[in-house]
Write a protein that holds these residues in place. Structure first.
Motif, PDB file in Angstrom:
ATOM      1  N   ARG A  15      32.034  -8.968 -60.381  1.00 40.25           N
ATOM      2  CA  ARG A  15      33.202  -9.672 -60.921  1.00 40.25           C
ATOM      3  C   ARG A  15      34.116 -10.081 -59.772  1.00 40.25           C
ATOM      4  NH1 ARG A  15      37.398  -5.456 -61.862  1.00 40.25           N
ATOM      5  NH2 ARG A  15      36.472  -3.449 -61.317  1.00 40.25           N
TER       6      ARG A  15
ATOM      7  N   SER B  16      39.890  -2.684 -52.367  1.00 35.30           N
ATOM      8  CA  SER B  16      39.104  -1.853 -53.283  1.00 35.30           C
ATOM      9  C   SER B  16      39.484  -0.384 -53.110  1.00 35.30           C
ATOM     10  CB  SER B  16      37.616  -2.022 -52.990  1.00 35.30           C
ATOM     11  OG  SER B  16      37.207  -3.347 -53.193  1.00 35.30           O
TER      12      SER B  16
ATOM     13  N   ARG C 184      37.996  -4.150 -58.156  1.00 34.65           N
ATOM     14  CA  ARG C 184      36.551  -3.914 -58.160  1.00 34.65           C
ATOM     15  C   ARG C 184      36.148  -3.007 -56.999  1.00 34.65           C
ATOM     16  NH1 ARG C 184      34.082  -9.698 -55.910  1.00 34.65           N
ATOM     17  NH2 ARG C 184      34.264  -9.152 -53.707  1.00 34.65           N
TER      18      ARG C 184
END
Length: 339
Positions: free
Chosen positions: A268, A144, A261
């Motif tokens: 998600r 991320s 994400r």
């Protein structure tokens, strides 16, 4: 007392029970538990038991799959593209590294990339699998977006860790396992959990200024690349982070950069990209292990700047931590992590 010692077997069993309770297959739960326990034994507490709640949440919310197995979508003698089918990262990682090693046995090198994966724990767990076959192992993953690039303000890269492991003589080895950020986010989280400040140069606040407040980094701020500022070589860490993204998100057709994400957001699937490489030294110049041992000795045997702090090679601090755990009969945990 702020620490307690728990046996490795007890920690592994606890993690497995937690995972199967929320629906993970027993062999998938075992794969993840082994990675987390290995991280703690090696002293990487930021990626061990401290991380379990994240995996549990991913399964409970349904954004991480518990059914199925990874699938090879495309392959050649030396390469493969794998669909991780949104399974736990260690399930995907073990599948891919085993495949890379098989290919390296046959043709000298195996290069396998995966999309549809999730957080796989410490990168070194996978590179070290090649050592058992007397091979060089490499592993990479994107993550991320948590890192602010040199001259930037927005978090557009992950900590994007990489690991390289190479065998030497008599079971010795070189094991590099590092984030391309100054530190992994988990280290900032641990300091915040303990109420400790972070060292200067680990992260920045929401305005982009370097801070020693872990909460400021975790709530709107970001991490900085290896090297810190541009003046101290931070652009090199920034470049390495992008290199990992090339091997992972871009090559595998997974999410990448700011499209991955957000950290701990489970609205998600993650669709992380990962890369696993095995290289057989037998296909190159003879005497690899001997030269590796010599290379390690050249570093370790020199006179240290501080007589009380000998020069260590990558992997040595982890070996010392493993020895300490063995002597203590278990893994020492801060009480806040286990209570």
């Amino acid at each position: 007392m702020d620490r307690c010692v728990i046996s490795q077997q007890e920690v592994q069993s606890f993690i497995e029970r937690c995972l199967t309770t929320v629906g993970a297959k027993p062999h998938h739960a075992s794969s993840l538990a082994e990675v987390l326990v290995t991280a703690d034994c090696r002293g990487h507490y930021s990626h061990g038991l401290n991380r379990m709640d994240m995996y549990l949440k991913d399964i409970q919310t349904g954004v991480c799959a518990v059914e199925g197995e990874p699938v090879v979508e495309k392959e050649s003698a030396a390469t493969a593209l794998v669909d991780g089918n949104n399974l736990l990262g260690p399930v995907v990682g073990n599948f891919c590294m085993n495949l890379a090693i098989r290919k390296a046995k046959e043709v000298g090198i195996g290069w396998v990339v995966a999309h549809g994966s999730n957080h796989f724990g410490i990168a070194g767990y996978y590179s070290m699998q090649a050592l058992k076959e007397n091979m060089i192992g490499m592993s990479f993953t994107n993550t991320s977006p948590l890192v602010v690039p040199t001259r930037g303000k927005e978090r557009t890269l992950g900590t994007n860790p990489l690991s390289v492991a190479a065998p030497a003589e008599h079971g010795d080895s070189f094991v590099l396992d590092t984030a391309t950020s100054a530190v992994a986010l988990g280290k900032v989280e641990l300091n915040e959990r303990r109420g400790d400040p972070i060292p200067d140069g680990w992260g920045c606040d929401p305005q982009g200024h370097v801070t020693t407040d872990p909460k400021s980094v975790l709530t709107g701020g970001g991490l900085v690349p290896i090297g810190g500022s541009e003046a101290t070589g931070g652009y090199k860490g920034y470049g390495l982070g992008m290199m990992v993204e090339v091997f992972c998100g871009i090559l595998a057709g997974a999410q990448y950069s700011k499209y991955v994400r957000r950290w701990k957001v489970t609205d998600r699937v993650a669709n992380l990209g990962q890369c696993f490489v095995a290289i057989n030294p037998e296909n190159f110049a003879p005497g690899f292990n001997e030269r590796m041992s010599d290379l390690l000795s050249i570093q370790r045997d020199q006179d240290p700047a501080d007589p009380g702090s000998p020069v260590l090679a990558p992997g040595d601090p982890e070996r010392l931590n493993i020895k300490k755990c063995q002597e203590m009969g278990g893994i020492p945990y801060h009480i806040n992590v286990v209570k």
